[in-house]
Motif scaffolding. Structure first.
Motif, PDB file in Angstrom:
ATOM      1  N   MET A   1       1.002  42.593  15.211  1.00 21.03           N
ATOM      2  CA  MET A   1       0.343  41.359  14.812  1.00 21.03           C
ATOM      3  C   MET A   1       1.393  40.313  14.461  1.00 21.03           C
ATOM      4  N   LYS A   2       1.008  39.072  14.643  1.00 21.68           N
ATOM      5  CA  LYS A   2       1.918  37.979  14.323  1.00 21.68           C
ATOM      6  C   LYS A   2       1.257  36.996  13.376  1.00 21.68           C
ATOM      7  N   VAL A   3       2.048  36.048  12.909  1.00 18.17           N
ATOM      8  CA  VAL A   3       1.591  35.011  11.999  1.00 18.17           C
ATOM      9  C   VAL A   3       1.547  33.697  12.762  1.00 18.17           C
ATOM     10  N   SER A   4       0.525  32.924  12.514  1.00 16.55           N
ATOM     11  CA  SER A   4       0.443  31.572  13.058  1.00 16.55           C
ATOM     12  C   SER A   4       0.791  30.596  11.945  1.00 16.55           C
ATOM     13  N   ILE A   5       1.813  29.788  12.178  1.00 16.37           N
ATOM     14  CA  ILE A   5       2.197  28.738  11.238  1.00 16.37           C
ATOM     15  C   ILE A   5       1.698  27.426  11.814  1.00 16.37           C
ATOM     16  N   ILE A   6       0.771  26.800  11.110  1.00 20.02           N
ATOM     17  CA  ILE A   6       0.261  25.511  11.572  1.00 20.02           C
ATOM     18  C   ILE A   6       0.520  24.465  10.495  1.00 20.02           C
ATOM     19  N   MET A   7       0.696  23.234  10.957  1.00 23.91           N
ATOM     20  CA  MET A   7       0.958  22.144  10.024  1.00 23.91           C
ATOM     21  C   MET A   7       0.322  20.874  10.548  1.00 23.91           C
ATOM     22  N   GLY A   8      -0.026  20.000   9.623  1.00 29.12           N
ATOM     23  CA  GLY A   8      -0.753  18.794   9.972  1.00 29.12           C
ATOM     24  C   GLY A   8       0.040  17.747  10.709  1.00 29.12           C
ATOM     25  N   SER A   9       1.355  17.725  10.532  1.00 32.87           N
ATOM     26  CA  SER A   9       2.181  16.750  11.243  1.00 32.87           C
ATOM     27  C   SER A   9       3.612  17.267  11.332  1.00 32.87           C
ATOM     28  N   VAL A  10       4.387  16.658  12.201  1.00 39.41           N
ATOM     29  CA  VAL A  10       5.774  17.054  12.392  1.00 39.41           C
ATOM     30  C   VAL A  10       6.555  16.907  11.078  1.00 39.41           C
ATOM     31  N   GLY A  57      -2.576  37.806  13.020  1.00 36.10           N
ATOM     32  CA  GLY A  57      -3.189  38.568  11.935  1.00 36.10           C
ATOM     33  C   GLY A  57      -3.354  37.761  10.662  1.00 36.10           C
ATOM     34  N   VAL A  58      -2.525  36.717  10.505  1.00 35.67           N
ATOM     35  CA  VAL A  58      -2.555  35.866   9.322  1.00 35.67           C
ATOM     36  C   VAL A  58      -2.189  34.445   9.757  1.00 35.67           C
ATOM     37  N   VAL A  59      -2.817  33.464   9.114  1.00 34.03           N
ATOM     38  CA  VAL A  59      -2.528  32.054   9.388  1.00 34.03           C
ATOM     39  C   VAL A  59      -1.930  31.433   8.134  1.00 34.03           C
ATOM     40  N   ILE A  60      -0.829  30.722   8.304  1.00 37.96           N
ATOM     41  CA  ILE A  60      -0.249  29.905   7.230  1.00 37.96           C
ATOM     42  C   ILE A  60      -0.455  28.453   7.639  1.00 37.96           C
ATOM     43  N   ALA A  61      -1.143  27.682   6.789  1.00 36.69           N
ATOM     44  CA  ALA A  61      -1.478  26.299   7.121  1.00 36.69           C
ATOM     45  C   ALA A  61      -0.914  25.352   6.069  1.00 36.69           C
ATOM     46  N   GLY A  62      -0.020  24.471   6.481  1.00 36.62           N
ATOM     47  CA  GLY A  62       0.574  23.506   5.561  1.00 36.62           C
ATOM     48  C   GLY A  62       0.148  22.094   5.886  1.00 36.62           C
ATOM     49  N   ALA A 129       2.059  44.159   6.356  1.00 37.49           N
ATOM     50  CA  ALA A 129       2.666  45.445   5.990  1.00 37.49           C
ATOM     51  C   ALA A 129       1.623  46.496   5.611  1.00 37.49           C
ATOM     52  N   LEU A 130       0.407  46.087   5.356  1.00 39.69           N
ATOM     53  CA  LEU A 130      -0.660  47.056   5.093  1.00 39.69           C
ATOM     54  C   LEU A 130      -0.868  47.988   6.292  1.00 39.69           C
ATOM     55  N   PHE A 131      -0.473  47.520   7.470  1.00 42.76           N
ATOM     56  CA  PHE A 131      -0.679  48.265   8.709  1.00 42.76           C
ATOM     57  C   PHE A 131       0.624  48.601   9.416  1.00 42.76           C
ATOM     58  N   ASN A 132       1.755  48.378   8.741  1.00 41.58           N
ATOM     59  CA  ASN A 132       3.049  48.552   9.384  1.00 41.58           C
ATOM     60  C   ASN A 132       4.049  49.101   8.363  1.00 41.58           C
ATOM     61  N   ASP A 134       7.156  50.139   8.674  1.00 40.96           N
ATOM     62  CA  ASP A 134       8.505  49.563   8.751  1.00 40.96           C
ATOM     63  C   ASP A 134       8.581  48.240   7.978  1.00 40.96           C
ATOM     64  N   LEU A 135       7.557  47.434   8.130  1.00 39.50           N
ATOM     65  CA  LEU A 135       7.504  46.167   7.410  1.00 39.50           C
ATOM     66  C   LEU A 135       7.372  46.412   5.908  1.00 39.50           C
ATOM     67  N   ALA A 136       6.585  47.412   5.527  1.00 39.56           N
ATOM     68  CA  ALA A 136       6.447  47.756   4.108  1.00 39.56           C
ATOM     69  C   ALA A 136       7.799  48.155   3.522  1.00 39.56           C
ATOM     70  N   GLN A 137       8.595  48.887   4.290  1.00 39.10           N
ATOM     71  CA  GLN A 137       9.918  49.284   3.814  1.00 39.10           C
ATOM     72  C   GLN A 137      10.838  48.085   3.669  1.00 39.10           C
ATOM     73  N   LYS A 138      10.768  47.147   4.610  1.00 36.86           N
ATOM     74  CA  LYS A 138      11.585  45.930   4.513  1.00 36.86           C
ATOM     75  C   LYS A 138      11.228  45.141   3.257  1.00 36.86           C
ATOM     76  N   LEU A 139       9.938  45.084   2.933  1.00 40.43           N
ATOM     77  CA  LEU A 139       9.514  44.393   1.714  1.00 40.43           C
ATOM     78  C   LEU A 139      10.013  45.121   0.472  1.00 40.43           C
ATOM     79  N   HIS A 140       9.951  46.446   0.492  1.00 42.15           N
ATOM     80  CA  HIS A 140      10.462  47.240  -0.625  1.00 42.15           C
ATOM     81  C   HIS A 140      11.958  46.948  -0.826  1.00 42.15           C
ATOM     82  N   ASP A 141      12.710  46.947   0.247  1.00 40.20           N
ATOM     83  CA  ASP A 141      14.145  46.668   0.177  1.00 40.20           C
ATOM     84  C   ASP A 141      14.413  45.252  -0.334  1.00 40.20           C
ATOM     85  N   PHE A 142      13.617  44.298   0.121  1.00 36.73           N
ATOM     86  CA  PHE A 142      13.734  42.908  -0.321  1.00 36.73           C
ATOM     87  C   PHE A 142      13.533  42.802  -1.829  1.00 36.73           C
TER      88      PHE A 142
END
Length: 155
Positions: A1-10, A57-62, A129-132, A134-142
């Protein structure tokens, strides 16, 4: 899964690039797009309706000002939407923040601090990371690295 980053303007990219940096550091795939809830509503509809099919899988909207982008996105998908209020000259981003946290019941939008795109990206990573493992481990390390920096601080 990937994240979509959207924003209202440049101009929002100065802030939203922080999300890109964090996602890249965790190895999370993402797409990014300028979309206006007001100026390109038909495209917004198509983009959000196709998000799940694109592997999002997730949208970030700024957005700043009226900041309807996250709310409209949340109304068009059942994917989690994380809102990033962008600081404005007129009201310092308070207008954006209040717009994002006042969603109607049944259409939630998680909202981070004004200009908080990095935390939005960490939250998106936590969701994925709930479904991954490897990603959960990276977060733990972070988190461990953050704690170690505090514990090793000298004043």
């Amino acid at each position: 899964m990937k994240v979509s980053i959207i924003m209202g303007s440049v101009s929002d990219y100065d802030v939203m690039s922080g999300a890109e940096q964090i996602l890249s550091s965790f190895g999370v795939e993402f797409e990014k797009r300028v979309i206006s809830a007001h100026r390109t509503p038909e495209f917004m509809y198509e983009y959000m309706k196709g998000a799940r099919d694109r592997g999002v899988g997730v949208v970030i909207a700024g957005a700043g000002g009226a900041a309807h982008l996250a709310g409209v996105a949340a109304g068009l998908t059942t994917l989690p939407v994380i809102a990033v209020p962008i600081e404005t000259k007129a009201l310092g981003g308070l207008d954006s923040l209040l717009s994002m946290v006042q969603m109607p019941s049944g259409i939630p939008v998680a909202t981070v601090a004004i200009n908080g795109s990095k935390n939005a990206a960490i939250l998106a990573t936590e969701i994925l990371a709930l479904f991954n493992e490897d990603l959960a481990q990276k977060l733990h390390d972070f988190r461990k690295e953050q704690a170690d920096k505090v514990l090793n601080s000298k004043i």
